[in-house]
Each structure stands twice: as structure tokens, then as C-alpha cells.
Design an enzyme around this catalytic site. Structure first.
Site, PDB file in Angstrom:
ATOM      1  N   LYS A  40       0.832  -1.304   0.150  1.00  0.00           N
ATOM      2  CA  LYS A  40      -0.084   0.104   0.180  1.00  0.00           C
ATOM      3  C   LYS A  40       0.759   1.279  -0.060  1.00  0.00           C
ATOM      4  O   LYS A  40       2.130   1.157   0.407  1.00  0.00           O
ATOM      5  CB  LYS A  40      -0.753  -0.100   1.468  1.00  0.00           C
ATOM      6  CG  LYS A  40       0.027  -0.020   2.488  1.00  0.00           C
ATOM      7  CD  LYS A  40      -1.011  -0.299   3.697  1.00  0.00           C
ATOM      8  CE  LYS A  40      -0.524  -0.321   5.124  1.00  0.00           C
ATOM      9  NZ  LYS A  40      -1.231  -1.042   6.105  1.00  0.00           N
ATOM     10  N   ARG A 141     -10.808   0.097  14.511  1.00  0.00           N
ATOM     11  CA  ARG A 141     -10.804   0.636  13.300  1.00  0.00           C
ATOM     12  C   ARG A 141     -11.847   0.149  12.446  1.00  0.00           C
ATOM     13  O   ARG A 141     -12.968   0.948  12.197  1.00  0.00           O
ATOM     14  CB  ARG A 141      -9.422   0.320  12.672  1.00  0.00           C
ATOM     15  CG  ARG A 141      -9.154   1.321  11.408  1.00  0.00           C
ATOM     16  CD  ARG A 141      -7.450   1.344  10.986  1.00  0.00           C
ATOM     17  NE  ARG A 141      -7.139   0.125  10.520  1.00  0.00           N
ATOM     18  CZ  ARG A 141      -5.976  -0.166  10.189  1.00  0.00           C
ATOM     19  NH1 ARG A 141      -5.038   0.630  10.143  1.00  0.00           N
ATOM     20  NH2 ARG A 141      -5.492  -1.244   9.897  1.00  0.00           N
ATOM     21  N   HIS A 172      -6.336  -7.663  13.105  1.00  0.00           N
ATOM     22  CA  HIS A 172      -5.186  -6.837  13.171  1.00  0.00           C
ATOM     23  C   HIS A 172      -4.947  -6.419  14.681  1.00  0.00           C
ATOM     24  O   HIS A 172      -5.832  -6.044  15.230  1.00  0.00           O
ATOM     25  CB  HIS A 172      -5.545  -5.582  12.325  1.00  0.00           C
ATOM     26  CG  HIS A 172      -4.292  -4.657  11.884  1.00  0.00           C
ATOM     27  ND1 HIS A 172      -2.987  -5.266  11.463  1.00  0.00           N
ATOM     28  CD2 HIS A 172      -4.200  -3.489  12.116  1.00  0.00           C
ATOM     29  CE1 HIS A 172      -2.137  -4.296  11.160  1.00  0.00           C
ATOM     30  NE2 HIS A 172      -2.733  -3.198  11.501  1.00  0.00           N
ATOM     31  N   ARG A 225       0.524 -10.936   6.660  1.00  0.00           N
ATOM     32  CA  ARG A 225       0.375  -9.343   5.736  1.00  0.00           C
ATOM     33  C   ARG A 225       1.637  -8.723   6.140  1.00  0.00           C
ATOM     34  O   ARG A 225       1.990  -8.088   7.148  1.00  0.00           O
ATOM     35  CB  ARG A 225      -0.595  -8.907   6.297  1.00  0.00           C
ATOM     36  CG  ARG A 225      -2.191  -9.603   6.074  1.00  0.00           C
ATOM     37  CD  ARG A 225      -3.123  -8.613   6.384  1.00  0.00           C
ATOM     38  NE  ARG A 225      -3.360  -8.071   7.591  1.00  0.00           N
ATOM     39  CZ  ARG A 225      -3.663  -8.694   8.872  1.00  0.00           C
ATOM     40  NH1 ARG A 225      -4.361  -9.822   8.951  1.00  0.00           N
ATOM     41  NH2 ARG A 225      -3.738  -8.176  10.082  1.00  0.00           N
ATOM     42  N   TYR A 270      14.992  31.322   5.841  1.00  0.00           N
ATOM     43  CA  TYR A 270      13.791  32.101   6.019  1.00  0.00           C
ATOM     44  C   TYR A 270      13.680  32.388   7.629  1.00  0.00           C
ATOM     45  O   TYR A 270      13.862  31.296   8.399  1.00  0.00           O
ATOM     46  CB  TYR A 270      12.718  31.317   5.770  1.00  0.00           C
ATOM     47  CG  TYR A 270      12.323  31.130   4.106  1.00  0.00           C
ATOM     48  CD1 TYR A 270      11.986  32.411   3.597  1.00  0.00           C
ATOM     49  CD2 TYR A 270      12.307  29.990   3.585  1.00  0.00           C
ATOM     50  CE1 TYR A 270      11.640  32.464   2.304  1.00  0.00           C
ATOM     51  CE2 TYR A 270      12.028  30.046   2.005  1.00  0.00           C
ATOM     52  CZ  TYR A 270      11.725  31.250   1.539  1.00  0.00           C
ATOM     53  OH  TYR A 270      11.421  31.226   0.163  1.00  0.00           O
ATOM     54  N   CYS A 316      13.783  24.856   3.546  1.00  0.00           N
ATOM     55  CA  CYS A 316      13.102  25.518   2.554  1.00  0.00           C
ATOM     56  C   CYS A 316      11.969  24.454   1.649  1.00  0.00           C
ATOM     57  O   CYS A 316      12.343  23.481   1.971  1.00  0.00           O
ATOM     58  CB  CYS A 316      13.605  26.319   1.468  1.00  0.00           C
ATOM     59  SG  CYS A 316      15.098  27.376   2.124  1.00  0.00           S
ATOM     60  N   ASP A 318      12.245  23.800  -1.206  1.00  0.00           N
ATOM     61  CA  ASP A 318      13.078  22.826  -2.474  1.00  0.00           C
ATOM     62  C   ASP A 318      14.558  22.773  -2.067  1.00  0.00           C
ATOM     63  O   ASP A 318      15.313  22.253  -2.934  1.00  0.00           O
ATOM     64  CB  ASP A 318      12.823  23.574  -3.684  1.00  0.00           C
ATOM     65  CG  ASP A 318      11.485  23.994  -4.104  1.00  0.00           C
ATOM     66  OD1 ASP A 318      10.265  23.129  -4.164  1.00  0.00           O
ATOM     67  OD2 ASP A 318      11.130  25.354  -4.039  1.00  0.00           O
TER      68      ASP A 318
HETATM   69  C1  LIG Z   1      -0.614  -1.699   7.101  1.00  0.00           C
HETATM   70  C2  LIG Z   1      -1.307  -3.287   7.323  1.00  0.00           C
HETATM   71  C3  LIG Z   1      -0.234  -4.253   7.705  1.00  0.00           C
HETATM   72  C4  LIG Z   1       1.150  -4.006   7.538  1.00  0.00           C
HETATM   73  O1  LIG Z   1       1.664  -3.741   8.824  1.00  0.00           O
HETATM   74  P1  LIG Z   1       3.167  -3.635   8.921  1.00  0.00           P
HETATM   75  O2  LIG Z   1       3.366  -3.134  10.176  1.00  0.00           O
HETATM   76  O3  LIG Z   1       3.757  -2.809   7.938  1.00  0.00           O
HETATM   77  O4  LIG Z   1       3.776  -5.186   8.706  1.00  0.00           O
HETATM   78  C5  LIG Z   1      -1.088  -5.264   7.787  1.00  0.00           C
HETATM   79  N1  LIG Z   1      -2.316  -5.601   8.213  1.00  0.00           N
HETATM   80  C6  LIG Z   1      -3.124  -4.412   8.081  1.00  0.00           C
HETATM   81  C7  LIG Z   1      -4.568  -4.519   8.227  1.00  0.00           C
HETATM   82  C8  LIG Z   1      -2.589  -3.406   7.772  1.00  0.00           C
HETATM   83  O5  LIG Z   1      -3.258  -2.222   7.489  1.00  0.00           O
END
Ligand SMILES: *Cc1c(COP(=O)(O)O)cnc(C)c1O
Length: 375
Positions: A40, A141, A172, A225, A270, A316, A318
Site C-alpha cells: 500500500k 478501526r 489486526h 500480511r 527564512y 525551505c 525545495d
Molecule cells: C498496513 C497493514 C499491515 C502491514 O503492517 P506492517 O506493520 O507494515 O507489517 C498489515 N495488516 C493491516 C490490516 C494493515 O493495515
């Protein structure tokens, strides 16, 4: 934003490091267990397509993304592996996801009802929409929180099996990267309360992000994941040591484009927030907060010729200025993240200075920075 290919500032991505990290994790998995690489946010800033290819080469068998467009980007690039969208999508896109073989995360039964209506409207499907039910065991979430809610969703899936394929179930963890596993254990207990005795058991049952797989691998079911650690970053920051050395894949380099000697009393940047106490050499580096190199990095440092050089004056949009130990020629290499003559600045160092986490620094680098791939 245009990509700055004519400017000597770039993110350098080491594909061998990506493959090393991902392969090391694949090797630790139980037989029959799979690694889906999380790509992602443009592969955490590293470039989703390049990361996906490196991950595939290293043994990943699927991908996770946050939004539908990221999944479509992978399909357009020719990846035909399973892709799971981790966020909530629009039920109106159910026919598109079904057509592309993209798996949707579902967090509520009313989403299924709406998606079913769109799938009916779309007519004959080549394949059903693959669905992963998300369970909220304490992240707070998205996801189902009770057995009755979950049962309703599963019943609906079973009643509509020609259009909806119950492909996965997952949760998660919010504290898997912490040395204190108290809350983690509570989430594990909640997960078991929700899923023990689950029938039917879908193809993919998964709970592990990087931190969970690194430090609680006994929880991994048949898929993980894997995100940040694939990029070589420690999800805990520095709190817990990973079981194998992670190799950071991202560096950020530039060059001095201008140097000068200033006198005591001269100011830089600046707001004239920096005034030299004595005569000194100052170099200008063509990168700024429009590249995601944050303004608050004033006072931090870069590496030139193996030496830490302080960023003086405000960063700055850039450009930024650094104090040099002596004059250097135009074109001298500047390392903002990575190794330079044996010295190193990590994304963690940058994140610490900005009082944030390396995840945010990595995916905060903007598209103006070209990504150059090595190895
Ligand atoms: C982003 C995400 C992950 C990956 O998490 P890491 O800490 O980068 O390994 C896994 N599961 C879900 C639901 C996520 O949103």
C-alpha cells in the site's frame, strides 16, 4: 507532481535488500503458510510495482493494498496473484473487484447486502467476489466485534455463494510491536472467542502484520500480511530486536549544488533563524519539504564525505543549507538517509528527530523524488 529527473536528488531502492528481508521471513513460515507483501501507499514510498516484483521473486504469493486503485495498479502491471484490499471499499465497486479477481475486506453485513445488489445488477459474473471478513479484536478501526454480527455475515455469504466467495477471515493487532504483550494477549483471546469453531473455515485465515510474525509467529495462521519489515524496517523502532537482520532498502541522496563561506554574524534561511558565530562554509542541497523532507528537520544532519553536517536555517520548500567542515566541490554526494563512507543515517533517526515513526517518513517522500532501483 512532475518527477525531478534533472535534479541530482533521488530515493535509491535496493531490491536485493527487499528480497533478503522477504525471503528471510518466507523461510521462517510453517509449511503451507503464505506471505502476502503489503505494498500500500506506493510500497511504503518504495514503488509498489518494483516492490511487488521483488517480493514475488523472494517468495511472496499475494499482495495487500489499502485502496482499490492500488490493486488496479498491480493488475494493470500484470500481477495475477491474489490481492487483498485492507480498507473499506465502495459496494458499487463490487462488480469491478469481482471482474479483476481482487479480494475485498468486509467489515459489516450491510456492505454485503449493498454489494450483492450491485453484483445482481451487473449480471453474469466470471467469478464471485472474494471476501475477507475483518474482525475488530481491539484495534478499534474496522470489523465485526461480536459473534452474532459475524454469524449474520457468514450466513449471508453462504446464502449468496454464487456471487460472494467467503475467501478469508482476519484481524489486526494494535500492539504487536510492543515489549508489553498484555493488550496483545487480550486481542488474541478475543480472536479465539470470535473464530474458534468457525465453520466453514475459509481459504485464508490471517492475523499477522510484520511485528506479529517477527515476535509472535505462533499466532500466524496460514497467511501473513508482511509490510514494514519487508522494507528492512523494525516495526518496534528500537524497542525489540528482530530475529534476523533487517536490511533497509531505502536511501535518499543528493549533491551539493552550491557552496560559500559566510562571516560571523551572517544569517541563513527564512526567518534568519540561524546566525553564524564565526566564519564558516555553507553548502546548499536541492531538497526540501515539498519532497517530504520535513521543515522541522532544521538542526538535524546529513552525511557528506562520512561526516555529519548540521542543517542550518529553516528547511525551505525545495532547498536546504548545511554547515560544512571545509569547502567541497559542487557535485559532492550528500546522503540524507543511508550509508556514506561508513557512517549512517537511518529512517529511524529521521523519524526520531521528527517525533514520528519511520513508516510516516518513508511514505511521506513525494512523487517529485525519482526512485532509482539497484540490484
Ligand atoms: C498496513 C497493514 C499491515 C502491514 O503492517 P506492517 O506493520 O507494515 O507489517 C498489515 N495488516 C493491516 C490490516 C494493515 O493495515
Amino acid at each position: 507532481m512532475v518527477v525531478g529527473v534533472h535534479r541530482p536528488t533521488q530515493l535509491v531502492i535496493d531490491r536485493a535488500a527487499l528480497r533478503h528481508n522477504i525471503h528471510a521471513e518466507v523461510e521462517r513460515l510453517d509449511q503451507g503458510s503464505e506471505l502476502f507483501m503489503v505494498v500500500k501507499a506506493n510500497g511504503y514510498g518504495h514503488g509498489a510495482i518494483q516492490v511487488a516484483q521483488a517480493a514475488k521473486d523472494a517468495g511472496a504469493t499475494g499482495f495487500c493494498v489499502a485502496i482499490l486503485d492500488e490493486a488496479l495498479e498491480l493488475r494493470a502491471a500484470g500481477f495475477d496473484e491474489p490481492i487483498l484490499i485492507l480498507g473499506v471499499t465502495s459496494p458499487a465497486d463490487a462488480p469491478l473487484m469481482a471482474a479483476e479477481g481482487i479480494s475485498a475486506t468486509v467489515a459489516a453485513t450491510d456492505w454485503l447486502v449493498d454489494a450483492q445488489a450491485y453484483l445482481d445488477l451487473a449480471g453474469t459474473l466470471a467469478a464471485p467476489l472474494h471476501v475477507h471478513l475483518g474482525l475488530d479484536t481491539g484495534m478499534g478501526r474496522i470489523g465485526f466485534r461480536t459473534v452474532p454480527e459475524l454469524t449474520t455475515a457468514i450466513d449471508f455469504l453462504q446464502a449468496h455463494a454464487t456471487t460472494l466467495d467467503f475467501e478469508g477471515i482476519f484481524t489486526h493487532f494494535s500492539t504487536a510491536d510492543s515489549p508489553d504483550d498484555h493488550y496483545f494477549r487480550q486481542q488474541v483471546a478475543k480472536w479465539h472467542a470470535l473464530t474458534d469453531g468457525l465453520k466453514p473455515r475459509p481459504r485464508y485465515v490471517h492475523v499477522s502484520n510484520s511485528a506479529t510474525s517477527l515476535w509472535h509467529a505462533e499466532c500466524n495462521d496460514n497467511m501473513i500480511r508482511f509490510g514494514v519489515s519487508g522494507y528492512g524496517l523494525n516495526p518496534s523502532g528500537t524497542a525489540i530486536k528482530p530475529p534476523y537482520p533487517l536490511q533497509p532498502a531505502m536511501s535518499l541522496t543528493s549533491e551539493l549544488v552550491f557552496t560559500k563561506r559566510i562571516a560571523a554574524g551572517d544569517s541563513v534561511g527564512y526567518g534568519a533563524t540561524y546566525t553564524a558565530d564565526q566564519a564558516e562554509w555553507v553548502g546548499t542541497v536541492p531538497i526540501g519539504y515539498a519532497d517530504g523532507y520535513e521543515r522541522r528537520l532544521q538542526g538535524f544532519h546529513v552525511l557528506i564525505d562520512g561526516q555529519f553536517c548540521e542543517i542550518i536555517g529553516r528547511v525551505c520548500m525545495d532547498q536546504l543549507m548545511v554547515r560544512l567542515p571545509h569547502d567541497y566541490s559542487r557535485g559532492t554526494k550528500v546522503t540524507l538517509v543511508g550509508e556514506n563512507h561508513g557512517a549512517e543515517i537511518t529512517l529511524q533517526d529521521v523519524a526520531d528527530y521528527c517525533e514520528t515513526i519511520h513508516y510516516e517518513v518513508a511514505c511521506g517522500f513525494t512523487s517529485r523524488l525519482p526512485r532509482q532501483y539497484r540490484n
